[in-house]
Design an enzyme around this catalytic site. Structure first.
Site, short mmCIF file in Angstrom:
data_model
loop_
_atom_site.label_atom_id
_atom_site.label_comp_id
_atom_site.label_asym_id
_atom_site.label_seq_id
_atom_site.Cartn_x
_atom_site.Cartn_y
_atom_site.Cartn_z
N PHE A 1 1.05 -1.16 -0.08
CA PHE A 1 -0.02 -0.08 0.06
C PHE A 1 0.96 1.14 0.00
CE2 PHE A 1 -0.03 2.36 3.87
CZ PHE A 1 0.93 1.54 4.70
N LYS A 2 2.05 1.29 0.59
CA LYS A 2 3.12 2.44 0.44
C LYS A 2 3.13 2.94 -0.92
CE LYS A 2 5.19 1.62 4.87
NZ LYS A 2 4.64 0.27 5.29
N ASP A 3 2.68 2.15 -2.01
CA ASP A 3 3.02 2.82 -3.33
C ASP A 3 2.05 4.11 -3.32
OD1 ASP A 3 4.77 0.96 -4.71
OD2 ASP A 3 3.36 -0.30 -5.38
N ALA B 1 3.80 6.93 -1.70
CA ALA B 1 5.20 7.31 -2.24
C ALA B 1 5.12 7.97 -3.63
CB ALA B 1 6.06 6.10 -2.04
#
Ligand code: PLP
Length: 435
Positions: free
Chosen positions: A106-108, A111
């Site tokens: 989910f950090k996509d 970021a």
């Protein structure tokens, strides 16, 4: 919109300054000076909107003064160009798959959005930027991929030697170009401390503009609100009560959910689901936050002993413990429970969970058992099971199929620099002209 520090000692800044600085000069985290509010018909109306349309409306509330609508649309279309499906495992349990981006976590969202936003601001001013990120696993790969090849920006990743999975490590140590990975002889908390020190170091600041890419950057938090809305919009029917279970470490993801609620998303409660790094569930019980050294678990991206976004939660609720308890229900789970849940969900629903998402499912199950309300539970699935294939195999006996994007990275050579756990070394590295 203006932003201020959680410590309220400095002046108000623009979105541009808040995003490029990362954290405030007084050491606090940026917060909107005033929380905006969506029109009251939005939750109903958004059921017919696409993800980019939802992102445009929600994002516009926060970015509108600094980024014109068509620039925002372009940022969303480039950064968030992957699906966000809601999978129903049962009538009341839904899984929001946030792992369909390029690094399968989910950090996509945070970021990639932040990288494009910084790219927009840098392009306007022509300045050079150093982005520094400490990672316990997934931030590093998301940040590295998000910034790869962005002109005018170099990325320095700090990660704890021997504490991230091989697949995670390959994702941020094999890229080259403007990405450098420092393999620090220490824990994730050490890496985070080094990164924080670099951000406020006056000597390094004379040479280069340094900013953070951790979840403390407000530019990462804003896009994480979008999928809470997108999840709600995908529920089979307008549910009376919606509960989000959020597998948490640094609490950026949960904080974004609290923002979404504050601006108008009708959420009845959030579940702060953690592994044995349980300082926030402990806080909800006792009213005291007692930071600790992090413990190693199978859900290693949540091995955080001193969650950095906690200051934002306190700030958002004006330090009112009762109000916080009203919105957040906390629980922590052991590795054994996590592995058993991965096994049980596979048997019962034929669905593979990664260990982080399994902690979220545990949170929902334990909440549903204790609170007999007819709510719908949405568990945020934070990583693809293939990223944690060994743990998945151990728990279920099955090997998740590896997506092609990950497979191609695994065969490339690691190019990290072994690095001491000492700020003077980092300072020297940042100042050296060839790095
Ligand atoms: C980072 C991460 C988390 C924790 O998210 P926070 O925003 O730090 O609470 C959970 N799961 C995975 C897979 C992660 O990478």
């Amino acid at each position: 919109m203006k932003f201020r520090s959680t410590l309220r000692r400095g002046s108000e800044v623009s979105l541009r300054d808040a995003v490029l600085r990362g954290s405030a000069a007084d050491g606090g985290l940026y917060m909107p000076v005033e929380m905006p509010r969506l029109p009251s018909d939005f939750p109903e109306r958004m059921r017919s909107l696409s993800f980019p349309e939802i992102a445009g409306e929600v994002g516009g509330l926060f970015l509108g003064d600094d980024v014109p609508p068509d620039a925002l649309t372009e940022i969303v279309n480039c950064a968030l160009d992957f699906p966000v499906p809601l999978i129903s495992l049962s009538e009341r349990l839904h899984i929001l798959e946030l792992f369909r981006g390029p690094t399968l976590a989910f950090k996509d969202f945070g970021a990639r959005f932040m990288a494009r936003l910084m790219g927009y601001f840098v392009r306007e001013s022509g300045q050079q930027l150093t982005v520094i990120a400490a990672t316990s696993g997934d931030t590093g790969s998301a940040v590295a991929h998000a910034f790869l090849g962005v002109p005018g920006i170099r990325v320095v990743i700090l990660y704890p030697a021997g504490r991230v999975s091989i697949a995670q490590e390959k994702q941020f140590t094999t890229l080259g170009q403007n990405i450098t990975a420092l393999e620090v002889a220490g824990s994730f908390d050490d890496c985070q401390r080094l990164a924080k020190q670099a951000l406020v170091d006056p000597i390094a600041a004379q040479q280069c503009t340094i900013t953070s890419a951790n979840s403390i950057n407000i530019g990462r938090l804003i896009p994480q609100m979008f999928y809470y809305f997108a999840a709600y919009a995908q529920l089979p029917s307008m549910a009376a009560q919606v509960v989000f279970s959020v597998p948490s470490g640094n609490f950026g993801n949960l904080t974004a959910g609290l923002f979404a609620k504050r601006i108008g998303l009708p959420v009845s409660q959030f579940i702060a689901a953690t592994n044995t790094n349980d300082v926030v569930p402990e806080f909800l019980r006792s009213g005291n936050l007692i930071p600790r050294a992090s413990r190693h678990t199978v859900s290693n991206a949540m091995d955080v002993g001193n969650p950095s976004n906690f200051a934002r939660i306190i700030d958002l609720y004006d330090n009112d413990l009762q109000a916080i308890r009203h919105d957040i229900w906390g629980s922590s789970f052991s590795d054994e429970e996590t592995l058993r849940t991965m096994h049980d969900v596979e048997r019962r629903h034929n669905y593979l969970l990664d260990p982080h998402t399994a902690v979220g499912v545990l949170g929902w199950e334990s909440f549903a058992k204790q609170n007999h309300v007819a709510s719908h539970g949405i568990v945020l699935a934070t990583a693809h099971p293939a990223k944690f294939a060994e743990t998945v195999a151990r728990a279920t006996g099955l090997r998740p199929e590896m997506p092609e994007s990950l497979a191609s990275l695994l065969v490339r050579p690691k190019q990290s620099i072994p690095f001491p756990n000492r700020f003077s070394a980092l300072q020297e590295f940042l100042l050296s002209p060839k790095s």
